[in-house]
Motif scaffolding. Structure first.
Motif, PDB file in Angstrom:
ATOM      1  N   PHE A  19      30.396  22.716  12.646  1.00 40.79           N
ATOM      2  CA  PHE A  19      29.693  21.484  12.600  1.00 40.79           C
ATOM      3  C   PHE A  19      28.223  21.828  12.115  1.00 40.79           C
ATOM      4  O   PHE A  19      27.832  20.562  11.518  1.00 40.79           O
ATOM      5  N   GLY A  20      27.758  22.786  12.080  1.00 41.58           N
ATOM      6  CA  GLY A  20      26.366  23.214  11.618  1.00 41.58           C
ATOM      7  C   GLY A  20      26.443  23.458  10.140  1.00 41.58           C
ATOM      8  O   GLY A  20      25.228  23.598   9.657  1.00 41.58           O
ATOM      9  N   PHE A  21      27.492  23.324   9.529  1.00 36.90           N
ATOM     10  CA  PHE A  21      27.338  23.399   8.065  1.00 36.90           C
ATOM     11  C   PHE A  21      27.201  22.223   7.578  1.00 36.90           C
ATOM     12  O   PHE A  21      27.713  21.225   7.547  1.00 36.90           O
ATOM     13  N   ARG A  22      25.849  22.172   6.650  1.00 42.49           N
ATOM     14  CA  ARG A  22      25.596  21.066   5.817  1.00 42.49           C
ATOM     15  C   ARG A  22      26.454  20.662   4.781  1.00 42.49           C
ATOM     16  O   ARG A  22      26.866  19.828   4.273  1.00 42.49           O
ATOM     17  N   GLU A  23      26.704  21.869   4.161  1.00 39.01           N
ATOM     18  CA  GLU A  23      27.739  21.851   2.555  1.00 39.01           C
ATOM     19  C   GLU A  23      29.082  21.688   3.015  1.00 39.01           C
ATOM     20  O   GLU A  23      29.526  23.031   3.913  1.00 39.01           O
ATOM     21  N   PRO A  24      29.839  21.140   2.720  1.00 38.78           N
ATOM     22  CA  PRO A  24      31.235  21.103   2.883  1.00 38.78           C
ATOM     23  C   PRO A  24      31.970  22.294   2.122  1.00 38.78           C
ATOM     24  O   PRO A  24      33.072  23.058   2.603  1.00 38.78           O
ATOM     25  N   GLU A  25      31.206  22.985   1.091  1.00 41.54           N
ATOM     26  CA  GLU A  25      31.650  24.074   0.418  1.00 41.54           C
ATOM     27  C   GLU A  25      31.608  25.357   1.557  1.00 41.54           C
ATOM     28  O   GLU A  25      32.831  26.191   1.534  1.00 41.54           O
ATOM     29  N   HIS A  26      30.780  25.206   2.442  1.00 39.29           N
ATOM     30  CA  HIS A  26      30.652  26.212   3.473  1.00 39.29           C
ATOM     31  C   HIS A  26      31.708  26.138   4.458  1.00 39.29           C
ATOM     32  O   HIS A  26      32.369  27.238   4.981  1.00 39.29           O
ATOM     33  N   LEU A  27      32.109  25.057   4.707  1.00 37.92           N
ATOM     34  CA  LEU A  27      33.131  24.736   5.756  1.00 37.92           C
ATOM     35  C   LEU A  27      34.384  24.940   5.112  1.00 37.92           C
ATOM     36  O   LEU A  27      35.129  25.669   5.473  1.00 37.92           O
ATOM     37  N   ILE A  28      34.563  24.907   3.687  1.00 36.28           N
ATOM     38  CA  ILE A  28      35.932  25.229   2.816  1.00 36.28           C
ATOM     39  C   ILE A  28      36.149  26.781   3.104  1.00 36.28           C
ATOM     40  O   ILE A  28      37.005  27.463   3.184  1.00 36.28           O
ATOM     41  N   ALA A  29      35.003  27.418   2.556  1.00 30.77           N
ATOM     42  CA  ALA A  29      34.741  28.838   2.627  1.00 30.77           C
ATOM     43  C   ALA A  29      35.349  29.421   3.977  1.00 30.77           C
ATOM     44  O   ALA A  29      36.015  30.329   4.315  1.00 30.77           O
TER      45      ALA A  29
END
Ligand SMILES: [Zn+2]
Length: 413
Positions: free
Chosen positions: A378-388
């Motif tokens: 939830f704290g990730f701003r970038e969806p790229e980080h969520l994907i990672a």
């Protein structure tokens, strides 16, 4: 103690009293010098770059520790002037390889606040660290190699306002790809990466019946059979049941039957759960509904009957499904009449899945796990980080802790 191997020479160690930190001065051994940081190819020197710089490494007990070294640039034939490779860190990283690996391991095993606090880094930094680790893992091991049976699905993040399209490998249970968006263009991006030849080897694609998925699969995977997971069919039925429950609940409230309305509200889980998992209290609730609310109970039985029909594999389930169609058509519950039509429309894909016994358990478990990740990310701003993060955990890219043995591609729990 700082985990360096023979590729690195230690020149000096100093204590930075002001910052209560140890600084280890190092240089790469001659044999590993002058390689492009991106591709590892030997290249002539270019300039001194930004001069001396530091990389955070794992703490020495309670004391922070950094490596310090020159960071010259080389003239790579492919990449042009690029910072030279160093044996102790990934390209472009501000932390050592061991530090990155430990963060990546922790993030899949502990709460995020613990990771930030223990490693003394911001949650944002955690995002960049795991992106680096996953990118390296995917460069070393082709994630699309040997794909035959895949599942395509969408998951929501940002409270249902944004979506990711995800692809799982039914044979290994791994998440192989994810991207922001849920439309044809997004999914075409996956098949573009796969390439025509590998797309031609895909034999089975399972999905939730969405047209945009079916269209792109037909367009790109010429040899594939499209299946609809029974998991998704049960989800449709659960949604229809919930619609009926909301209707009777609203009707009861409007009719001033407050007690009955409250009972219905509390019955939500009893209606959702599989009967074998019900608690005694929930079984009681269900019996009460059977007595006081015939349409809702009928809707419940319809959902259960459908679940049983598609849980059984093979011909028996097809016969059960036929009977279910007759029942749904004359049940006089609009949500289920509509569900019957929807299932008929998608029947070829549903039958294919039932006859060929595609396992839905994997997609389901990946989905469940992704929902957990989504809460965590939830704290990730970038969806790229969520994907990672999703790939790190469900794609098998989580590295072992520094100094422990190295499995090629981590087994999934
Ligand atoms: Zn290069």
């Amino acid at each position: 103690m700082v985990g360096l191997d023979k590729a690195t020479v230690i020149e000096d160690v100093e204590v930075d009293d002001e910052q209560n930190a140890v600084v280890v001065h190092v240089r790469p051994r001659r044999a590993t010098k002058r390689r492009c940081g991106r591709c590892g190819v030997r290249a002539p020197g270019y300039d001194r770059g930004e001069g001396r710089r530091r990389w955070r490494c794992l703490d020495l007990g309670t004391v922070q520790c950094s490596l310090e070294a020159d960071s010259p640039r080389v003239e790579c034939p492919t990449h042009g002037p690029t910072v030279a490779q160093v044996p102790w860190a990934r390209h472009g990283a501000g932390h050592t390889r061991d530090f990155d690996d430990q963060v990546a391991w922790l993030v899949t095993h502990t709460p995020k606040s613990a990771v930030s606090e223990l490693m003394r880094i911001a949650w944002r930094t955690v995002g960049s660290v795991i992106s680096r680790v996953v990118a390296e893992g995917r460069a070393d091991h082709d994630p699309f190699d040997g794909l035959r049976r895949i599942g395509i699905d969408e998951i929501s993040y940002k409270r249902g306002h944004r979506y990711l399209t995800v692809v799982v490998d039914h044979d290994s249970g791994r998440l192989v790809w994810a991207a922001v968006g849920r439309d044809k263009a997004t999914l075409r991006g996956f098949f573009d990466l796969m390439g025509e030849q590998r797309c031609g080897k895909i034999a089975v694609v399972s999905a939730d019946g969405a047209e945009w998925i079916a269209d792109v699969v037909r367009e790109r995977c010429l040899a594939a059979t499209l299946y609809i997971d029974s998991f998704h069919v049960v989800q449709w039925a659960t949604a229809a049941l919930d619609e009926v429950r909301r209707e009777v609940w609203n009707a009861a409230r409007r009719g001033g039957m407050t007690e009955h309305a409250r009972d219905l509200k509390g019955a939500r889980f009893a209606l959702w759960k599989n009967p074998e998992d019900l608690t005694r209290r929930q079984r009681g609730k269900l019996a009460q509904i059977a007595k006081t609310n015939a349409p809702l109970y009928r809707a419940y039985l319809l959902k259960e009957q459908l679940r049983l029909a598609i849980r059984h594999k093979g011909v028996i389930s097809l016969t059960m499904l036929d009977e279910w169609f007759c029942w749904a058509a004359r049940c006089r519950i609009p949500a289920f009449v509509e569900l019957g039509r929807k299932i008929r429309r998608h029947l070829p894909g549903i039958e294919a899945a039932m006859l060929h016994k595609v396992s839905n358990a994997l997609v389901e478990s990946t989905n469940t796990k992704l929902r957990v990740l989504h809460r965590m990310a939830f704290g990730f701003r970038e969806p790229e980080h969520l994907i990672a993060l999703a790939l790190l955990d469900r794609g098998g890219y989580c590295p072992p802790l520094p100094g422990r043995s190295t499995p090629a591609l981590a087994a999934l729990g």
